[in-house]
Write an enzyme that holds these catalytic residues in place. Structure first.
Site, PDB file in Angstrom:
ATOM      1  N   LYS A  14       0.600  -3.852  -4.339  1.00 22.55           N
ATOM      2  CA  LYS A  14       1.413  -3.825  -3.120  1.00 22.55           C
ATOM      3  C   LYS A  14       0.675  -4.479  -1.951  1.00 22.55           C
ATOM      4  O   LYS A  14       1.231  -5.312  -1.241  1.00 22.55           O
ATOM      5  CB  LYS A  14       1.767  -2.370  -2.730  1.00 22.55           C
ATOM      6  N   ARG A  59      -3.981  10.602  -8.444  1.00 19.08           N
ATOM      7  CA  ARG A  59      -2.996   9.829  -7.668  1.00 19.08           C
ATOM      8  C   ARG A  59      -1.853   9.385  -8.576  1.00 19.08           C
ATOM      9  O   ARG A  59      -0.677   9.466  -8.206  1.00 19.08           O
ATOM     10  CB  ARG A  59      -3.658   8.622  -7.010  1.00 19.08           C
ATOM     11  N   ARG A  88     -11.708  -3.032  -7.869  1.00 16.24           N
ATOM     12  CA  ARG A  88     -11.236  -3.404  -6.524  1.00 16.24           C
ATOM     13  C   ARG A  88     -12.333  -3.249  -5.466  1.00 16.24           C
ATOM     14  O   ARG A  88     -13.046  -2.263  -5.435  1.00 16.24           O
ATOM     15  CB  ARG A  88     -10.046  -2.525  -6.141  1.00 16.24           C
ATOM     16  N   ARG A 122     -13.207   2.010  -2.100  1.00 17.30           N
ATOM     17  CA  ARG A 122     -12.561   3.161  -1.466  1.00 17.30           C
ATOM     18  C   ARG A 122     -12.999   4.464  -2.112  1.00 17.30           C
ATOM     19  O   ARG A 122     -13.147   4.529  -3.332  1.00 17.30           O
ATOM     20  CB  ARG A 122     -11.032   3.019  -1.608  1.00 17.30           C
ATOM     21  N   ARG A 149       7.462   6.949   0.292  1.00 21.06           N
ATOM     22  CA  ARG A 149       6.901   7.286  -1.014  1.00 21.06           C
ATOM     23  C   ARG A 149       7.497   8.578  -1.563  1.00 21.06           C
ATOM     24  O   ARG A 149       7.105   9.029  -2.632  1.00 21.06           O
ATOM     25  CB  ARG A 149       5.385   7.433  -0.856  1.00 21.06           C
TER      26      ARG A 149
HETATM   27  P1  AP5 Z   1      -3.821  -3.747  -4.510  1.00 18.80           P
HETATM   28  O1  AP5 Z   1      -3.005  -4.823  -3.900  1.00 18.80           O
HETATM   29  O2  AP5 Z   1      -4.977  -3.194  -3.702  1.00 18.80           O
HETATM   30  O3  AP5 Z   1      -2.884  -2.546  -5.031  1.00 18.80           O
HETATM   31  P2  AP5 Z   1      -2.030  -1.485  -4.250  1.00 18.80           P
HETATM   32  O4  AP5 Z   1      -0.718  -1.368  -4.968  1.00 18.80           O
HETATM   33  O5  AP5 Z   1      -1.965  -1.805  -2.782  1.00 18.80           O
HETATM   34  O6  AP5 Z   1      -2.906  -0.178  -4.557  1.00 18.80           O
HETATM   35  P3  AP5 Z   1      -3.340   1.024  -3.649  1.00 18.80           P
HETATM   36  O7  AP5 Z   1      -4.390   1.816  -4.433  1.00 18.80           O
HETATM   37  O8  AP5 Z   1      -3.739   0.582  -2.269  1.00 18.80           O
HETATM   38  O9  AP5 Z   1      -2.055   1.856  -3.602  1.00 18.80           O
HETATM   39  P4  AP5 Z   1      -1.917   3.298  -3.274  1.00 18.80           P
HETATM   40  O10 AP5 Z   1      -0.466   3.329  -3.106  1.00 18.80           O
HETATM   41  O11 AP5 Z   1      -2.468   4.269  -4.205  1.00 18.80           O
HETATM   42  O12 AP5 Z   1      -2.858   3.496  -1.981  1.00 18.80           O
HETATM   43  P5  AP5 Z   1      -2.529   3.548  -0.434  1.00 18.80           P
HETATM   44  O13 AP5 Z   1      -3.649   2.923   0.301  1.00 18.80           O
HETATM   45  O14 AP5 Z   1      -1.158   3.069  -0.160  1.00 18.80           O
HETATM   46  O15 AP5 Z   1      -4.352  -4.272  -5.922  1.00 18.80           O
HETATM   47  C1  AP5 Z   1      -5.222  -3.483  -6.722  1.00 18.80           C
HETATM   48  C2  AP5 Z   1      -6.307  -4.370  -7.344  1.00 18.80           C
HETATM   49  O16 AP5 Z   1      -5.704  -5.233  -8.319  1.00 18.80           O
HETATM   50  C3  AP5 Z   1      -7.001  -5.293  -6.331  1.00 18.80           C
HETATM   51  O17 AP5 Z   1      -8.358  -5.358  -6.684  1.00 18.80           O
HETATM   52  C4  AP5 Z   1      -6.311  -6.647  -6.514  1.00 18.80           C
HETATM   53  O18 AP5 Z   1      -7.188  -7.723  -6.223  1.00 18.80           O
HETATM   54  C5  AP5 Z   1      -5.903  -6.616  -7.994  1.00 18.80           C
HETATM   55  N1  AP5 Z   1      -4.627  -7.280  -8.256  1.00 18.80           N
HETATM   56  C6  AP5 Z   1      -3.498  -7.203  -7.491  1.00 18.80           C
HETATM   57  N2  AP5 Z   1      -2.491  -7.916  -8.056  1.00 18.80           N
HETATM   58  C7  AP5 Z   1      -2.991  -8.439  -9.233  1.00 18.80           C
HETATM   59  C8  AP5 Z   1      -2.433  -9.254 -10.260  1.00 18.80           C
HETATM   60  N3  AP5 Z   1      -1.145  -9.702 -10.219  1.00 18.80           N
HETATM   61  N4  AP5 Z   1      -3.226  -9.587 -11.296  1.00 18.80           N
HETATM   62  C9  AP5 Z   1      -4.516  -9.156 -11.364  1.00 18.80           C
HETATM   63  N5  AP5 Z   1      -5.118  -8.390 -10.401  1.00 18.80           N
HETATM   64  C10 AP5 Z   1      -4.354  -8.016  -9.351  1.00 18.80           C
HETATM   65  O19 AP5 Z   1      -2.523   5.122  -0.180  1.00 18.80           O
HETATM   66  C11 AP5 Z   1      -3.749   5.859  -0.222  1.00 18.80           C
HETATM   67  C12 AP5 Z   1      -3.451   7.340  -0.017  1.00 18.80           C
HETATM   68  O20 AP5 Z   1      -2.817   7.557   1.269  1.00 18.80           O
HETATM   69  C13 AP5 Z   1      -2.463   7.948  -1.011  1.00 18.80           C
HETATM   70  O21 AP5 Z   1      -3.151   8.337  -2.192  1.00 18.80           O
HETATM   71  C14 AP5 Z   1      -1.905   9.129  -0.209  1.00 18.80           C
HETATM   72  O22 AP5 Z   1      -2.812  10.202  -0.208  1.00 18.80           O
HETATM   73  C15 AP5 Z   1      -1.843   8.584   1.203  1.00 18.80           C
HETATM   74  N6  AP5 Z   1      -0.532   7.981   1.499  1.00 18.80           N
HETATM   75  C16 AP5 Z   1      -0.263   6.644   1.668  1.00 18.80           C
HETATM   76  N7  AP5 Z   1       1.037   6.443   1.926  1.00 18.80           N
HETATM   77  C17 AP5 Z   1       1.614   7.669   1.928  1.00 18.80           C
HETATM   78  C18 AP5 Z   1       2.954   8.112   2.115  1.00 18.80           C
HETATM   79  N8  AP5 Z   1       3.951   7.267   2.383  1.00 18.80           N
HETATM   80  N9  AP5 Z   1       3.200   9.443   2.044  1.00 18.80           N
HETATM   81  C19 AP5 Z   1       2.206  10.333   1.804  1.00 18.80           C
HETATM   82  N10 AP5 Z   1       0.926   9.965   1.599  1.00 18.80           N
HETATM   83  C20 AP5 Z   1       0.626   8.654   1.659  1.00 18.80           C
END
Ligand code: AP5
Length: 230
Positions: free
Chosen positions: A24, A182, A138, A171, A99
């Site tokens: 994402k 998660r 990552r 992270r 989410r």
């Molecule tokens: P990356 O783009 O970083 O993936 P991502 O989907 O953004 O993963 P996240 O771990 O950031 O998602 P998340 O939803 O768990 O965390 P968030 O920060 O939102 O890609 C991942 C890796 O793969 C990278 O190394 C990249 O280079 C590689 N890659 C990408 N695309 C590729 C491809 N096509 N091919 C090969 N490699 C690839 O949330 C963190 C925490 O915040 C949550 O756990 C929760 O506690 C809280 N939180 C966030 N939002 C909410 C909400 N709305 N409600 C409640 N709690 C929330």
């Protein structure tokens, strides 16, 4: 390239939905550059609040460290404030919000009260084994939040952000036990969000296992943002 926001005269609000590591953040960065729209990421907003030791950050910390979702009331308030800022006047790429169905309904109602709606929901689908492999490799820029991967998407200079030059970090919530939590706790409510928007007929399911640029091109095509498309 056509401007899909200007084409129908309303904000282009695009949601990116996917499990931990689906890409994402990576896709939101690319789309933000291509479309000239801000990338609003709930996870990055929480991490900034935690680093700044704000009351919001302290509230979010205990949930994030356990791999749980932050409660809806806190998250909705934070994200709606962000969406009301002038930077989002033309639209925004939403990464990680909504989410839960509760968050989705709050977002839908807020937009509807301004005569707006979500334009498209992009569900980036990636199998679990690949998600775990991605998160393990990552690295993140602590300044701008850009994600890299040590093999599939490395920075130009090892260990440094292409944009900021900052030293990349990993992270805290990417530890294997937290990633497993998660995935277990956050995927079911995410699938409910996908179903919620499928009922409105606005979801595109995208195969997120393809190379990053291929996925970006596919999303741009589906939202009609490629030259010659309306
Ligand atoms: P990356 O783009 O970083 O993936 P991502 O989907 O953004 O993963 P996240 O771990 O950031 O998602 P998340 O939803 O768990 O965390 P968030 O920060 O939102 O890609 C991942 C890796 O793969 C990278 O190394 C990249 O280079 C590689 N890659 C990408 N695309 C590729 C491809 N096509 N091919 C090969 N490699 C690839 O949330 C963190 C925490 O915040 C949550 O756990 C929760 O506690 C809280 N939180 C966030 N939002 C909410 C909400 N709305 N409600 C409640 N709690 C929330």
């Amino acid at each position: 390239m056509t401007d899909p926001a200007a084409a129908i005269g309303e904000r282009l609000i695009l949601l990116l939905v996917g499990a931990v590591g689906a890409g994402k953040g990576t896709q939101a960065d690319n789309l933000s550059r291509e479309l000239g729209l801000p990338h609003l990421a709930s996870g990055n907003l929480f991490r900034t609040a935690m680093a700044d030791e704000t009351p919001l950050g302290e509230q979010a910390r205990e949930y994030m460290e356990r791999g749980e979702l932050v409660p809806d009331d806190i998250t909705i308030r934070m994200f709606m404030d962000e969406l009301a800022r002038p930077i989002a006047a033309r639209g925004a790429i939403l990464d990680g919000f909504p989410r839960t169905v509760g968050q989705a309904r709050a977002l839908d109602e807020t937009l509807a009260s301004h005569g707006e709606r979500i334009r498209r929901v992009i569900y980036i689908d990636v199998p679990t084994e690949e998600l775990i492999r991605r998160v393990a490799g990552r690295w993140i820029c602590p300044e701008c939040g850009t994600p890299y991967h040590e093999t599939t998407d490395p920075p130009r200079v090892p260990g440094r952000c292409d944009r900021e030059g900052a030293v990349l970090t990993q992270r805290d919530d990417d530890r294997p036990e937290v990633v497993t939590a998660r995935l277990g706790r956050q995927v079911p409510p995410m699938l409910e969000v996908v179903e919620h928007y499928e009922r409105a007929g606005i979801v595109d399911r995208i195969d997120g296992t393809r190379p990053i640029e291929v996925v970006t091109d596919d999303i741009l095509s589906r939202i009609g943002a490629r030259a010659g498309e309306s």
